[in-house]
Write an enzyme that holds these catalytic residues in place. Structure first.
Site, short mmCIF file in Angstrom:
data_model
loop_
_atom_site.label_atom_id
_atom_site.label_comp_id
_atom_site.label_asym_id
_atom_site.label_seq_id
_atom_site.Cartn_x
_atom_site.Cartn_y
_atom_site.Cartn_z
N GLY A 11 0.81 -1.22 0.00
CA GLY A 11 0.00 0.00 0.00
C GLY A 11 0.84 1.27 0.00
O GLY A 11 0.47 2.29 0.56
N ASN A 31 5.64 5.51 -11.15
CA ASN A 31 4.90 4.27 -10.90
C ASN A 31 3.44 4.47 -11.29
O ASN A 31 2.65 5.01 -10.53
CB ASN A 31 5.03 3.90 -9.41
CG ASN A 31 4.38 2.56 -9.07
OD1 ASN A 31 3.78 1.91 -9.93
ND2 ASN A 31 4.48 2.16 -7.82
N CYS A 45 1.01 0.53 -9.66
CA CYS A 45 0.82 -0.13 -8.36
C CYS A 45 -0.53 -0.83 -8.35
O CYS A 45 -1.56 -0.22 -8.60
CB CYS A 45 0.88 0.89 -7.22
SG CYS A 45 0.47 0.10 -5.65
C1 DHB Z 1 3.09 -2.14 -4.10
C2 DHB Z 1 3.39 -1.29 -5.15
C3 DHB Z 1 3.72 -1.82 -6.37
O1 DHB Z 1 4.02 -1.05 -7.44
C4 DHB Z 1 3.78 -3.20 -6.53
O2 DHB Z 1 4.08 -3.72 -7.70
C5 DHB Z 1 3.50 -4.04 -5.49
C6 DHB Z 1 3.16 -3.50 -4.28
C7 DHB Z 1 2.63 -1.63 -2.82
O3 DHB Z 1 3.15 -0.63 -2.29
O4 DHB Z 1 1.66 -2.20 -2.29
#
Ligand code: DHB
Length: 310
Positions: A76, A132, A135
């Site tokens: 998260g 990013n 996620c």
């Molecule tokens: C999280 C973020 C990401 O980009 C990923 O691939 C896996 C987990 C995270 O912070 O939950």
């Protein structure tokens, strides 16, 4: 002829790295807090944990669990927030003997822009940003952007106006056609693409009859996803001309060669850092050894050199 000197220097945009072996976001803290035996000077670059505008405590546990040949996680985006990052972490990068790339995440375009602008407003040794848009574990921003070519293009176009540093975009594999997203971010001015982020997965504990991760769905990483990552890197390399940084299950030098042949210009080590935070140094040595044994002077001679059947 026997070559004793191999060349691992790597260039992305206008930035020169000592080698193409980087550490992946979320697996190497902010490049601080590492065990003493880790020699970061052996790495081409460190990519920080994702930074958001506000500090985030992240998701409740369990948020990380091992799976066959891999790992599921839903952290998260726990992180210290941009203000603390600027105050407490950026000063540590002065004279650091590797390159630092800051990973940025956000829930809205404005949040990504604010984080990037705040970091740009202080002088630092950071060479670039990895955005990013992939996620899998937050409701807004993240993958919501990364599955939509138009939204990805809009965000990267806006970020491009704010920085002359490297702008790398990290893509999600959880899409129908990753090439379309890759084209959209190239068109927006990205300098490079990181591929791939984690694959959505789930584990089930049959004793508790519960998911193994609090948030039910999570990001799968490690060798289990390497074939997916190779296919995605190869597909992207056929559609864009900017460099691709390959990620997904790399544990040794031979795996790096696989990604180079698929079309990557550099790679990131992620999950393998949890087993051995010094694995990057070993992988650099193994890559060097491979080049020597195969009488290859510069590693880039391998990029995209895959012999297809037809
Ligand atoms: C999280 C973020 C990401 O980009 C990923 O691939 C896996 C987990 C995270 O912070 O939950």
């Amino acid at each position: 002829m026997r070559l004793d000197l191999t060349d691992l220097t790597c260039k992305i945009g206008s930035v020169k790295f000592k080698n193409p072996v980087f550490t992946a976001s979320g697996t190497f803290s902010y490049g601080n807090d590492l065990p003493e035996f880790v020699d970061i000077s052996m790495l081409g670059a460190i990519i920080t944990k994702s930074i958001t505008y506000e500090l985030r405590v992240g998701n409740p546990p369990p948020r990380i669990v091992e799976t066959p040949s891999g790992m599921l996680n839903s952290i998260g985006l726990a992180n210290i927030g941009v203000n603390n990052f600027i105050k407490d972490i950026i000063p540590l990068y002065k004279n650091i003997d590797t390159k630092i790339i800051v990973n940025i995440a956000g829930s809205t375009n404005d949040e990504y822009i604010k984080v990037l602008k705040d970091i740009e407003s202080v002088s630092s040794d950071i060479v670039g940003y990895e955005i990013n848009i992939s996620c899998p574990n937050v409701e807004h921003g993240g993958m919501e952007l990364g599955v939509d070519a138009k939204l990805s293009n809009k965000l990267i176009t806006e970020l491009r106006k704010q920085t002359e540093k490297l702008l790398i975009v990290k893509l999600t594999p959880n899409v129908t056609d990753i090439s379309k997203i890759a084209e959209a971010v190239e068109e927006a001015g990205a300098d490079a693409i990181s591929a791939i982020n984690t694959v959505i997965g789930m584990g089930i504990d049959i004793v508790k009859r519960k998911p193994t991760i609090y948030k039910t769905y999570a990001g799968l990483s490690g060798p289990a996803i390497k074939p997916i990552a190779l296919a995605m890197v190869h597909k992207i390399s056929k559609t864009v001309s900017i460099p691709i940084i390959g990620i997904g299950g790399i544990v040794n030098g031979e795996n790096v060669v696989e990604f180079l042949l698929a079309g990557a210009s550099a790679i990131q080590i992620g999950t393998a850092n949890f087993r051995n935070p010094n694995v990057g140094e070993i992988i650099v040595d193994e890559l060097n050894q491979y080049l020597k044994e195969n009488e290859i002077l510069h590693y880039s001679e391998l990029i995209g050199k895959l012999n297809l059947y037809e």
